[in-house]
Design an enzyme around this catalytic site. Structure first.
Site, short mmCIF file in Angstrom:
data_model
loop_
_atom_site.label_atom_id
_atom_site.label_comp_id
_atom_site.label_asym_id
_atom_site.label_seq_id
_atom_site.Cartn_x
_atom_site.Cartn_y
_atom_site.Cartn_z
CE1 TYR A 184 -0.42 3.69 -4.49
CE2 TYR A 184 -1.73 5.50 -5.37
CZ TYR A 184 -0.81 4.49 -5.56
OH TYR A 184 -0.26 4.27 -6.81
CE LYS A 217 2.75 5.35 -5.53
NZ LYS A 217 4.00 4.70 -5.97
#
Length: 255
Positions: free
Chosen positions: A152, A156
């Site tokens: 994750y 990002k």
């Protein structure tokens, strides 16, 4: 009045942004992952300019989604809101990171490349990009031991880098990045400490406001305050290398 397409707008921040923009009189194109999720929109469907359906974890469906959006006519703003975090304790390693990469990075890239170029682009990142790995080796985690949190964070950082690359390459488009904070959405969970309203108002403002600050490209925003991300995201060399890798992974080159 602006026509605004929001990915992942059946719930959470995407739906909240859609409601605010509709209340302000804008035309909003909603996005659902599948027909069942589209049906969950209920009466909101009647207020929308259109509803498009496609699973962003599928390259084929993402490209078909871009065709659906283009068929509706020119879009003024695209908010790349959709994103996922996959708990490694609940999802098998083999499917976990490819889905994170597909939804959080490949889908925004494909939609950017294939939707007719809008006036504004907004990409949703996260403060967790600070812990992202600024490397393009093994993006699909075929060689590394998969970590849901690291996947994750990496995604990002990569989507923020993509946004900076687009802003640099397309000077005629106002492109910005938003960190909505840790908010109590379905993904953020009930323990999240940031305000849910503040989590979506920045992208609403960037999507349609005529205020001078909202019409400048290349910003990284948190609750309508401009911040600086980690250096890798704004490094032109890393940006260009990422675009080359995304082209290799998808077979689609950014114009």
């Amino acid at each position: 009045m602006a026509r605004i397409f929001i990915t992942g707008s059946t719930e959470g921040l995407g739906k909240a942004a859609a409601l605010d923009l509709l209340d302000d009189g804008h035309e909003v194109v909603l996005h659902a992952r599948n027909p069942s999720r589209a049906a969950d929109l209920g009466a909101l469907t009647d207020r929308a300019f259109g509803v498009v359906v496609g699973d962003l974890s599928s390259t084929k469906q993402t490209r078909a989604l871009a065709e659906q959006v283009n068929a509706l006519g020119r879009i003024d703003t695209v908010i790349h809101n959709a994103g996922i975090y996959i708990d490694p304790e609940r999802v098998a390693t083999a499917e976990g990171h490819p889905r994170t990469l597909a939804v959080n990075v490949l889908a925004p890239y494909l939609l950017t490349a294939e939707i007719e170029r809008p006036a504004r682009l907004i990409y949703i990142s996260s403060g967790m990009l600070d812990d992202g790995n600024a490397s393009l080796d093994d993006l699909d985690w075929t060689s590394r031991r998969w970590s849901g949190v690291q996947a994750y964070c990496d995604s990002k950082l990569l989507v923020a880098t993509l946004a900076y690359a687009v802003a640099r390459r397309w000077p005629d488009v106002i492109g910005n990045i938003v960190d909505p904070g840790w908010v109590p959405t379905r993904m953020g969970g009930p323990s999240a400490s940031d305000d849910l309203t503040l989590g979506h108002t920045t992208q609403v403002w960037l999507a349609a406001s005529a205020e001078p600050k909202a019409t400048v490209s290349g910003g990284y925003w948190y609750h309508r305050h401009r911040r600086e991300p980690i250096p890798a995201a704004s490094d032109p060399g890393f940006q260009d290398a990422l675009l080359d890798e995304l082209n290799r992974l998808t077979g689609v080159r950014l114009p």
